[in-house]
Scaffold this active site. Structure first.
Site, short mmCIF file in Angstrom:
data_model
loop_
_atom_site.label_atom_id
_atom_site.label_comp_id
_atom_site.label_asym_id
_atom_site.label_seq_id
_atom_site.Cartn_x
_atom_site.Cartn_y
_atom_site.Cartn_z
N GLU A 6 0.84 -1.19 0.00
CA GLU A 6 0.00 0.00 0.00
C GLU A 6 0.88 1.25 0.00
O GLU A 6 0.44 2.34 0.36
CB GLU A 6 -0.98 0.00 1.17
CG GLU A 6 -0.38 -0.16 2.54
CD GLU A 6 -1.45 -0.19 3.63
OE1 GLU A 6 -1.99 0.88 3.94
OE2 GLU A 6 -1.73 -1.27 4.15
N CYS A 12 -3.51 -3.88 4.28
CA CYS A 12 -2.53 -4.85 4.78
C CYS A 12 -2.87 -6.29 4.42
O CYS A 12 -2.13 -7.21 4.78
CB CYS A 12 -2.40 -4.72 6.30
SG CYS A 12 -1.87 -3.09 6.85
N HIS A 53 -2.02 -10.46 12.04
CA HIS A 53 -1.56 -9.21 11.47
C HIS A 53 -1.11 -8.31 12.62
O HIS A 53 -1.77 -8.24 13.66
CB HIS A 53 -2.67 -8.54 10.67
CG HIS A 53 -2.36 -7.14 10.27
ND1 HIS A 53 -1.19 -6.79 9.63
CD2 HIS A 53 -3.06 -5.98 10.45
CE1 HIS A 53 -1.18 -5.49 9.41
NE2 HIS A 53 -2.30 -4.97 9.90
#
Length: 390
Positions: A79, A111, A233
């Site tokens: 990103e 993400c 994550h």
């Protein structure tokens, strides 16, 4: 056919900002970062070290000439794109001198996109068993001086070689994704830094974890006790800890709970020293787990929670294969200590420097420390990359 992660590489910047220094300069209690975020340091990238250079460096550390001949697809998930049209994967393909008859693309969904890239790569190898796919997750998390997200910045890249008969992790077929149209984190084209609704994003992360995991268990008749580790994550490690605690099944035997806890602690060690690397954060957690856990064995099952704001989440799983330890680099924590420590003033200059283009679209840069690859200059609006010493 067994398909999965055959090799993993990692690269980060050569500069580091200590969280205690940031806290003191911002008039904050250092424990706000060390305990509130579980962060100790942030990797800080200069203008000459971007997603292309770090991505190429991560891959260069693991690829052989035979790999480069077998790779027929390069995917960069990011990103932090350097161009609205040309894929970062094309630059990486060129820098690594991968054989020319390969597909090179860039993927985006906050993400999450590296997980989508991994699945795409697996399906490709399933159809073309002799091929290999290079998946790179490369990002620079940058929020701005004295912004609310300043303490969760970072920079780094994970490279994964996907093939049949993998030597690290075999990917399982059972996956489950969830999508919600929310505005918890976004960056319009006209902004160089993102907009963040931090509290809302945290709530969505945890709720999508809980709901996706619950549905995953129902659909595939499984439970937490079937896994030796759960990777998350990692926008910052404390959020993953909250997620870990939210799904913990207290009815499991204590020894299983303790093993999962110890492996969670192993999975956040690298992120605590590097910070947020967006698309690569989940897989940095996997690398940290594999290189620091003391109890993992071949055959152990690992679960993964991927999350990308906006939002897409996915839970998938994999199985460690015999000899996975031979593909790892357990000295990595020591190498991170070799980064150059930045003062606050140097950090503020180095991390937020913008290219100063002349009328012809040219720009040159100071000779910053980088890995093997570097952004050498911008020439007529074209980014010129090369090896550091060429």
């Amino acid at each position: 056919m067994k398909i999965g992660i055959d090799k993993m590489g990692f690269a980060t910047s050569q500069y580091v900002l200590q969280m205690d220094d940031l806290a003191n300069s911002r008039g904050a209690d250092p424990e706000k970062f060390s305990k509130g975020l579980l962060l100790n340091a942030l990797s800080i990238a200069p203008i000459t070290d971007d997603i292309v250079t770090m991505g190429a460096s991560a891959a260069d550390s693991i690829l052989t000439e035979d790999d480069k001949e077998a790779i027929d697809m390069v995917i960069v998930a990011t990103e932090s794109s350097v161009d609205q049209s040309k894929a970062a994967a094309i630059y990486v393909h060129s820098l690594l001198e991968i054989q020319p008859f390969a597909r090179s693309v860039e993927m985006k969904e906050a993400c999450y996109s590296a997980t989508a890239a991994l699945d795409y790569a697996r399906l490709h190898v399933e159809k073309h068993p002799n091929s290999k796919v290079l998946v790179i997750a490369s990002d620079i998390a940058k929020y701005g001086i004295e912004s609310s997200g300043e303490s969760t910045q970072g920079a780094g890249s994970i490279a994964m070689l996907i093939s049949q008969s993998p030597r690290i992790l075999e990917l399982n077929d059972q996956t489950l994704a969830q999508t919600r149209d929310i505005m918890d984190f976004w960056r319009p084209n006209y902004s160089t830094t993102p907009y963040v609704n931090g509290r809302y994003s945290t709530t969505q992360y945890l709720d999508m974890l809980k709901s996706t995991w619950s549905e995953y268990q129902r659909r595939f008749d499984t439970s937490l006790a079937d896994f030796s580790a759960f990777c998350f994550h990692l926008p910052f490690p404390k959020l993953a800890l909250k997620g870990f605690n939210k799904i913990m099944d207290k009815s499991m035997p204590i020894d299983i709970q303790e093993k999962l806890k110890k492996n969670f602690e192993s999975s956040i060690l690298y992120s605590q020293q590097i910070g947020n690397i967006y698309t690569g954060s989940l897989f940095l957690g996997l690398l940290s787990l594999l290189e620091n856990s003391q109890n993992l064995l071949a055959g152990d099952q690992i679960a993964f929670f991927s999350y990308g704001s906006g939002a897409v989440a996915e839970i998938f799983t994999g199985k460690l294969v015999e000899g996975f330890q031979n593909q790892l680099q357990p000295s990595r924590l020591g190498e991170l200590k070799k980064r150059t420590v930045l003062s606050i003033s140097d950090y503020e200059h180095l991390f937020f420097e913008e290219a100063q283009l002349d009328e012809e679209g040219n720009a040159t840069f100071a000779d910053y420390e980088t890995g093997p690859f570097v952004l050498k200059e911008i020439r007529e609006h074209q980014r010129i990359y090369g090896r550091k010493n060429d």
